[in-house]
Design an enzyme around this catalytic site. Structure first.
Site, PDB file in Angstrom:
ATOM      1  N   ASP A  91       0.837  -1.207   0.000  1.00 29.08           N
ATOM      2  CA  ASP A  91       0.000   0.000   0.000  1.00 29.08           C
ATOM      3  C   ASP A  91       0.870   1.253   0.000  1.00 29.08           C
ATOM      4  O   ASP A  91       2.090   1.190   0.143  1.00 29.08           O
ATOM      5  CB  ASP A  91      -0.952  -0.005   1.203  1.00 29.08           C
ATOM      6  CG  ASP A  91      -0.216  -0.015   2.538  1.00 29.08           C
ATOM      7  OD1 ASP A  91       0.511   0.965   2.818  1.00 29.08           O
ATOM      8  OD2 ASP A  91      -0.357  -0.993   3.308  1.00 29.08           O
ATOM      9  N   HIS A 106       8.171  -5.445  -1.675  1.00 27.01           N
ATOM     10  CA  HIS A 106       7.304  -6.418  -2.345  1.00 27.01           C
ATOM     11  C   HIS A 106       6.413  -5.803  -3.415  1.00 27.01           C
ATOM     12  O   HIS A 106       5.404  -6.386  -3.796  1.00 27.01           O
ATOM     13  CB  HIS A 106       6.458  -7.155  -1.298  1.00 27.01           C
ATOM     14  CG  HIS A 106       7.291  -7.957  -0.350  1.00 27.01           C
ATOM     15  ND1 HIS A 106       6.926  -8.215   0.950  1.00 27.01           N
ATOM     16  CD2 HIS A 106       8.505  -8.556  -0.517  1.00 27.01           C
ATOM     17  CE1 HIS A 106       7.868  -8.940   1.546  1.00 27.01           C
ATOM     18  NE2 HIS A 106       8.836  -9.159   0.676  1.00 27.01           N
ATOM     19  N   THR A 172       5.729  -6.474  11.982  1.00 26.50           N
ATOM     20  CA  THR A 172       6.112  -7.624  11.169  1.00 26.50           C
ATOM     21  C   THR A 172       6.501  -8.793  12.063  1.00 26.50           C
ATOM     22  O   THR A 172       7.137  -8.614  13.101  1.00 26.50           O
ATOM     23  CB  THR A 172       7.267  -7.281  10.201  1.00 26.50           C
ATOM     24  OG1 THR A 172       7.666  -8.470   9.514  1.00 26.50           O
ATOM     25  CG2 THR A 172       8.454  -6.684  10.918  1.00 26.50           C
TER      26      THR A 172
END
Length: 228
Positions: A91, A106, A172
């Protein structure tokens, strides 16, 4: 006097409070889908329409979400530090929150690229369709690093990690590689702030301060510590 370099590695937990689900939620699915069906090259070759539909939904979700206090708090640190964010998230909430130096490991949901070239990349805000072509004539695909694909930005991310004066890990689980291995490149004497609702295993690292809270609360505590 130059600002200290503050390096952040962020994951899905920072965007969860903006309403974006992680693919490691308790049911093991990502918005009801098996990862193997929507986020691998095999899935793309088997059923590209399903993959496009899935990412079109993710893109709408992102466009409907807003940066939360954690994103905004990290951006506020730029007043005091040279902040570099390496994110596993696809995002754009870090950018919309005000951060100016963001590296997406990513990929990015608001970009698409030729399926034959990693370098023919285009912005997109609407839906992608089968038949949408890049200038090289190839089908356009989401500009996302799928599972089983190499991570082109990993070397650049390693170089950022090596320069950290202060390190922040937020949201994370340190389960997805090679991203999880980036912490190993932080200098042993660097202060490491770990923010998560459930602190991942970081026993092998020195100089760790654990803040076991959701991202928004954790960043609030971090700001009190780092901004005197």
């Amino acid at each position: 006097m130059p600002k200290q370099k503050l390096v952040v590695l962020s994951g899905a937990g920072i965007s969860a409070e903006s309403g974006l689900r992680t693919f490691r939620d308790s049911d093991g699915l990502w918005e009801g889908y098996n990862i193997e069906d929507v986020a691998t090259p095999r899935a793309w070759h088997r059923d590209p329409q399903l993959v496009l539909d899935f990412y079109n939904m993710r893109r709408r979700d992102v466009l409907g979400a807003k940066p939360n206090a954690a994103h905004i708090g990290l951006a506020a640190l730029e007043e005091h530090y040279d902040v570099h964010i390496v994110t596993q998230n696809i995002d754009d909430l870090h950018e919309r929150g005000g951060s100016t130096k963001v590296l997406h490991l990513h990929g990015e949901i608001l970009k698409m690229r030729s399926e034959h070239s990693n370098h023919k990349i285009y912005p997109i805000a609407g839906d992608m369709q089968l038949g949408d072509r890049a200038e090289d004539g190839a089908q356009l695909r989401p500009h996302i690093v799928w599972f089983e694909e190499p991570v082109p930005m990993i070397e650049q991310a390693v170089n950022v990690m090596r320069t950290a004066d202060i390190f922040v890990l937020i949201g994370t689980s340190l389960l997805v590689y090679p991203a999880a291995g980036l912490v190993d490149y932080i200098g042993p004497n660097v202060m490491k702030y770990i923010i998560d609702k459930k602190i991942p295993s970081v026993n092998r690292y020195r100089n760790v301060i654990a803040i076991e809270k959701p991202a928004t609360e954790g960043i609030k505590e971090l700001l009190k510590t780092l901004v005197v």
